[in-house]
Motif scaffolding. Structure first.
Motif, mmCIF file in Angstrom:
data_model
loop_
_atom_site.group_PDB
_atom_site.id
_atom_site.type_symbol
_atom_site.label_atom_id
_atom_site.label_comp_id
_atom_site.label_asym_id
_atom_site.label_seq_id
_atom_site.Cartn_x
_atom_site.Cartn_y
_atom_site.Cartn_z
ATOM 1 N N GLY A 54 32.581 64.541 -52.458
ATOM 2 C CA GLY A 54 33.688 63.885 -51.774
ATOM 3 C C GLY A 54 34.807 63.517 -52.721
ATOM 4 O O GLY A 54 35.995 63.655 -52.389
ATOM 5 N N LEU A 55 34.444 63.054 -53.909
ATOM 6 C CA LEU A 55 35.450 62.707 -54.907
ATOM 7 C C LEU A 55 36.205 63.949 -55.386
ATOM 8 O O LEU A 55 37.413 63.887 -55.638
ATOM 9 N N ILE A 56 35.508 65.058 -55.504
ATOM 10 C CA ILE A 56 36.173 66.303 -55.910
ATOM 11 C C ILE A 56 37.162 66.745 -54.835
ATOM 12 O O ILE A 56 38.281 67.173 -55.150
ATOM 13 N N THR A 106 45.304 62.007 -61.106
ATOM 14 C CA THR A 106 43.887 62.007 -60.752
ATOM 15 C C THR A 106 43.022 61.346 -61.817
ATOM 16 O O THR A 106 41.803 61.483 -61.791
ATOM 17 N N ASP A 107 43.630 60.633 -62.739
ATOM 18 C CA ASP A 107 42.902 60.059 -63.868
ATOM 19 C C ASP A 107 41.750 59.158 -63.438
ATOM 20 O O ASP A 107 40.632 59.266 -63.949
ATOM 21 N N ALA A 108 41.993 58.267 -62.492
ATOM 22 C CA ALA A 108 40.955 57.324 -62.061
ATOM 23 C C ALA A 108 39.796 58.056 -61.387
ATOM 24 O O ALA A 108 38.622 57.734 -61.630
ATOM 25 N N VAL A 109 40.122 59.055 -60.578
ATOM 26 C CA VAL A 109 39.078 59.824 -59.895
ATOM 27 C C VAL A 109 38.282 60.634 -60.914
ATOM 28 O O VAL A 109 37.053 60.723 -60.814
ATOM 29 N N LEU A 115 35.755 58.373 -62.626
ATOM 30 C CA LEU A 115 34.646 58.035 -61.740
ATOM 31 C C LEU A 115 33.698 59.208 -61.560
ATOM 32 O O LEU A 115 32.471 59.034 -61.594
ATOM 33 N N ILE A 116 34.238 60.406 -61.411
ATOM 34 C CA ILE A 116 33.394 61.607 -61.296
ATOM 35 C C ILE A 116 32.550 61.763 -62.552
ATOM 36 O O ILE A 116 31.350 62.043 -62.477
ATOM 37 N N LYS A 140 27.262 61.706 -65.118
ATOM 38 C CA LYS A 140 26.358 61.355 -66.213
ATOM 39 C C LYS A 140 25.087 60.701 -65.696
ATOM 40 O O LYS A 140 24.028 60.828 -66.312
ATOM 41 N N GLN A 141 25.152 60.019 -64.560
ATOM 42 C CA GLN A 141 23.972 59.390 -63.985
ATOM 43 C C GLN A 141 23.030 60.424 -63.369
ATOM 44 O O GLN A 141 21.842 60.147 -63.199
#
Length: 51
Positions: free
Chosen positions: A21-23, A36-39, A42-43, A48-49
């Motif tokens: 969804g973020l992509i 798109t820096d903030a997105v 977050l991605i 990494k998780q």
């Protein structure tokens, strides 16, 4: 001032859907010519998780 921290538990499949969804949201921002820096950050954190 004190900020509350919230912890959300989610499965691997949930995490995968969130990233997808973020992509899509990132692609939408790109098509509008917006940043798109903030997105991106977050991605990366969520990806990494997954590992």
């Amino acid at each position: 001032m004190f900020k509350r921290k919230y912890h959300i538990q989610y499965s691997y499949e949930d995490l995968k859907r969130i990233i997808e969804g973020l992509i899509e949201f990132k692609n939408h921002l790109i098509s509008q010519g917006r940043y798109t820096d903030a997105v991106d950050e977050l991605i990366l954190k969520l990806y990494k998780q997954m590992k």
